[in-house]
Design a protein around this motif. Structure first.
Motif, short mmCIF file in Angstrom:
data_model
loop_
_atom_site.label_atom_id
_atom_site.label_comp_id
_atom_site.label_asym_id
_atom_site.label_seq_id
_atom_site.Cartn_x
_atom_site.Cartn_y
_atom_site.Cartn_z
N PHE A 252 0.90 -1.01 0.28
CA PHE A 252 -0.14 -0.19 0.05
C PHE A 252 0.85 1.17 -0.09
N ALA A 253 1.87 1.37 1.12
CA ALA A 253 2.63 2.48 1.15
C ALA A 253 3.39 2.95 -0.24
N ALA A 254 3.96 1.71 -0.96
CA ALA A 254 4.85 1.80 -2.25
C ALA A 254 3.95 2.45 -3.10
N LEU A 255 2.59 1.94 -3.31
CA LEU A 255 1.76 2.27 -4.57
C LEU A 255 0.89 3.59 -4.33
N LYS A 256 0.60 4.02 -2.84
CA LYS A 256 -0.35 4.98 -2.77
C LYS A 256 -0.08 6.27 -3.40
N GLU A 257 1.08 6.67 -3.48
CA GLU A 257 1.49 7.73 -3.98
C GLU A 257 0.98 7.90 -5.47
N GLY A 258 0.94 6.93 -6.13
CA GLY A 258 0.38 6.99 -7.76
C GLY A 258 -0.86 6.77 -7.65
N TRP A 259 -1.59 6.19 -6.61
CA TRP A 259 -3.06 5.79 -6.91
C TRP A 259 -3.48 5.78 -5.12
N GLU A 260 -4.03 7.00 -4.95
CA GLU A 260 -4.38 7.06 -3.55
C GLU A 260 -5.58 6.25 -3.19
N ASP A 261 -6.43 5.91 -4.17
CA ASP A 261 -7.50 4.91 -3.52
C ASP A 261 -7.26 3.44 -3.41
N GLU A 264 -8.01 2.09 0.11
CA GLU A 264 -9.42 1.98 0.33
C GLU A 264 -10.19 1.14 -0.29
N ASN A 265 -9.69 0.99 -1.61
CA ASN A 265 -10.63 0.02 -2.76
C ASN A 265 -10.42 -1.40 -2.21
N THR A 266 -8.96 -1.87 -1.61
CA THR A 266 -8.67 -3.31 -1.42
C THR A 266 -9.52 -3.29 0.12
N GLU A 267 -9.41 -2.32 1.09
CA GLU A 267 -10.35 -2.57 2.14
C GLU A 267 -11.76 -2.67 2.09
N GLN A 268 -12.25 -2.04 1.19
CA GLN A 268 -13.64 -2.36 0.98
C GLN A 268 -13.99 -3.84 0.47
N THR A 269 -12.89 -4.29 -0.52
CA THR A 269 -13.05 -5.59 -1.06
C THR A 269 -13.02 -6.45 0.00
N VAL A 270 -12.06 -6.36 1.04
CA VAL A 270 -12.00 -7.49 2.30
C VAL A 270 -13.42 -7.20 3.07
N LEU A 314 3.25 -1.83 -12.94
CA LEU A 314 1.96 -2.67 -12.06
C LEU A 314 0.87 -1.63 -11.56
N LEU A 315 1.35 -0.43 -11.14
CA LEU A 315 0.47 0.62 -10.59
C LEU A 315 -0.57 0.85 -11.61
N LYS A 316 0.12 1.12 -12.99
CA LYS A 316 -0.66 1.63 -14.06
C LYS A 316 -1.70 0.54 -14.47
N GLY A 317 -1.44 -0.70 -14.47
CA GLY A 317 -2.21 -1.71 -14.69
C GLY A 317 -3.40 -2.05 -13.40
N LEU A 318 -3.03 -1.95 -12.40
CA LEU A 318 -3.81 -2.06 -11.34
C LEU A 318 -5.00 -1.13 -11.32
N ARG A 319 -4.46 0.40 -11.69
CA ARG A 319 -5.28 1.39 -11.64
C ARG A 319 -6.49 1.26 -12.81
N GLU A 320 -5.99 1.06 -14.08
CA GLU A 320 -6.53 0.92 -15.43
C GLU A 320 -7.80 -0.31 -15.31
N ASP A 321 -7.24 -1.35 -14.69
CA ASP A 321 -7.88 -2.32 -14.79
C ASP A 321 -8.79 -2.72 -13.62
N TRP A 322 -9.03 -1.56 -12.67
CA TRP A 322 -9.83 -1.94 -11.37
C TRP A 322 -11.00 -2.19 -11.48
N ASP A 323 -11.91 -1.96 -12.48
CA ASP A 323 -13.23 -2.16 -12.80
C ASP A 323 -13.41 -3.59 -13.03
N ARG A 324 -12.59 -4.14 -13.86
CA ARG A 324 -12.66 -5.28 -14.31
C ARG A 324 -12.39 -6.26 -12.87
#
Length: 590
Positions: A252-261, A264-270, A314-324
């Motif tokens: 989370f820490a390493a990725l949050k700067e590029g994708w703040e959500d 929160e998205n993964t916590e909601q998933t859990v 990785l971050l770019k892929g996660l962010r762009e593919d989150w809906d899926r």
């Protein structure tokens, strides 16, 4: 790297002036009041405090200030300091010691927030310290108050405000003079109290001003080479105790700067997957799923995945593919609730077994009924035979070849079974499984879900989770029919019953007990499984022949159900070994 003492006063001043900061990889403040008081008690006793670890750097790391007033529900994004977060600006980060420093800042310089959002300041009883307080193992008990407290309580913030320029002896003399007329004491008690007040003030002032209580190890990232990747690794290692940092926290820490959500998205998933806290998915689970889906493997503790160009991709892929991904998580949740009917952590042996299910749904949304049946069979096999027990991440990665792709033929159960069979794992239900007490909760749950369409753990009232119960009472079987544990605890004689009903249940003979339930309109088939006994419980006589016939007939029905659900083999119904007899049950054994 330097190792040197620092005064608490200087560190709290640095916190106040935003010279001492927290990196965004730090988790929120989590200590409760008891932990805060215990730290103060330890310091007043001169107990050693673990070394603090700082990192001086000019790297562009998002910086967060300490809280002036401790709010455990604070939005951390409001605490970031943009002017300190950019490159070429010197700052010092606290890598280890956040909980201690934030506590001491709140005690001596700030406050804590109560549930009604009132600011509470810390006060200490200056007469304490001679003996342990009643009911505790502490010499000092702080009070937190929104209103000023009267003596003998002393406001800790005074040491950095009103009394900051006064020496300890003068402060103590004035306080003792003020206490003399308001306390009823003998001359000896007054002498001892005066000495304790002097000692307490001297100790607190020493804690603040002297460079002897707090030692700091500082990683100098300006004069020396301490790159971010190395710091992250150090950070994980030093946070192995206290408020433990998990591998998912690091990601989370390493990725949050590029994708703040992302957090929160993964916590909601859990939260969604946990079905109102009935299950215990952790934050690492969706991260494993996302990493596998993006070809990075299930390991969440490899820093290289989340930094540099690899991390950016990785971050770019996660962010762009989150809906899926979100849609696949929702389908997984529906599968858990509607197909597996899982409503308790007690029947989940390994959460890693769900990752291949996510991968399949990610690439193959909305599977048909045939695929869903194979997915159910896979899940039950994975849990029963402990496929993911020894090397979870390695096993998840091995599943990549089967499920991380489009599967036109449906869920590849045959390929997965063949993989585990080659590695010596059990892959089909055996008679030995029915005699394994470690498996009975899982086995009974599968049977109940198949027979009733819901889990026995899907209870309306908390605390009424089911117990494993003996259909023929175990004490009577042992004492009157001479049965041993193997026969008494055979799965053919076991069922689930709600905790409340189990407490109320008397050691009745089965014909009487189930006959009464049938008269009350309760469907017995989901408990007894064998239809002729459910239709006519009066035939459940208490004799060795009937008990043995019932147990074996019910055991065979359980095996048949498990073979159909777990192995997808539909075996014929075995013939009944008993003749339907509605004659009265045997009399109760006295």
């Amino acid at each position: 790297m330097s190792y040197k003492p620092k005064s608490l006063f200087r560190m709290l001043e640095d916190v106040e002036q935003k010279q001492l900061l927290l990196p965004h990889i730090q988790r929120p403040f989590v200590w409760d009041e008891d932990q805060m008081v215990r730290l103060f008690d330890s310091l007043m006793r001169n107990y050693p405090v673990q070394t603090l670890l700082f990192w001086r750097t000019k790297e562009p790391i998002k910086a967060r200030r300490f809280m002036t007033v401790v709010d455990r529900d604070a939005d951390l994004s409001t605490l970031y300091v943009p002017e300190k977060s950019v490159a070429d600006v010197e700052k010092t980060f606290v890598l280890d010691g956040q909980q201690r420093l934030q506590t001491l800042y709140a005690l001596f310089r700030g406050a804590i927030l109560d549930p009604q959002h009132a600011s509470l300041e810390a006060y200490v009883d200056l007469t304490q310290g001679r003996r342990e307080l009643e009911g505790t193992d502490m010499l000092y008990r702080l009070k937190f108050s929104a209103e000023p407290l009267k003596l003998p309580y002393y406001r800790l913030r005074n040491l950095m405000e009103r009394d900051a320029q006064r020496d300890a002896a003068t402060i103590a003399d004035d306080l003792n003079d003020a206490l003399d007329p308001i306390l009823t004491e003998t001359a000896e008690e007054r002498r001892l109290r005066s000495r304790q007040v002097n000692r307490n003030i001297a100790q607190m002032r020493t804690l603040l001003r002297e460079e002897q209580h707090f030692w700091v190890e500082e990683l100098d990232g300006i004069a020396n080479k301490f790159e971010y990747r190395k710091i992250l690794d150090i950070f994980v290692r030093v946070n192995s105790g206290g408020t433990k940092l998990t591998a998912s926290d690091l990601m989370f820490a390493a990725l949050k700067e590029g994708w703040e959500d992302i957090e929160e998205n993964t916590e909601q998933t859990v939260e969604m997957l946990n079905l109102s806290d009935r299950l215990k998915f952790e934050s690492s689970f969706p991260l494993k799923c996302l990493l596998v889906a993006h070809g990075e493997g299930a390991e969440v503790n490899e820093v290289s995945k989340f930094t540099g160009e690899r991390g950016e991709r990785l971050l770019k892929g996660l962010r762009e593919d989150w809906d899926r991904s979100e849609a696949a998580f929702q389908e997984l949740r529906d599968f858990i609730e509607q197909e597996l009917r899982l409503f308790s952590d007690k029947v989940v042996r390994s959460y890693n077994a769900f990752v291949p299910l996510f991968s399949f749904l990610y690439h193959n949304p909305k599977p048909n009924e045939a695929s869903r049946a194979r997915m159910r069979a896979y899940y039950h096999k994975a849990q029963l035979f402990n496929w993911f027990g020894a090397s979870g991440d390695a096993t998840i990665n091995a599943m990549h070849q089967f499920v991380d792709q489009r599967c036109p033929a449906g869920f590849p159960l045959e390929d997965i079974v063949a993989y585990f069979k080659r590695r010596g794992f059990q892959t089909e239900i055996s008679d030995a499984n029915l005699s394994d007490n470690r498996m009975r909760a899982l086995l009974l749950s599968i049977v109940y879900v198949d027979r009733s369409g819901t889990s026995p753990f899907n209870v309306r009232f908390k605390g009424n989770e089911p117990h494993v119960d003996h259909i023929y009472p175990q004490s009577m079987l042992r004492n009157h029919l001479g049965q041993l544990s193997a026969q008494i605890n055979d799965i053919g004689n076991l069922r689930y019953v709600g905790a409340t009903d189990n407490v109320r249940k008397r050691a009745e003979l089965p014909a009487d007990y189930f006959g009464r339930l049938k008269r009350d309109g309760i469907d017995l088939s989901r408990h007894l499984l064998v239809q002729e006994f459910a239709d006519t419980p009066a035939q459940m006589k208490f004799d060795l022949t009937t008990f043995t016939a019932f147990r074996e007939r019910r055991r065979a029905e359980i095996r048949r159900t498990l073979r159909r659900v777990v192995d997808l083999v539909d075996e014929p119904i075995p013939p009944s070994p008993v003749t339907l007899d509605a004659s009265p049950a045997a009399p109760a054994v006295s």
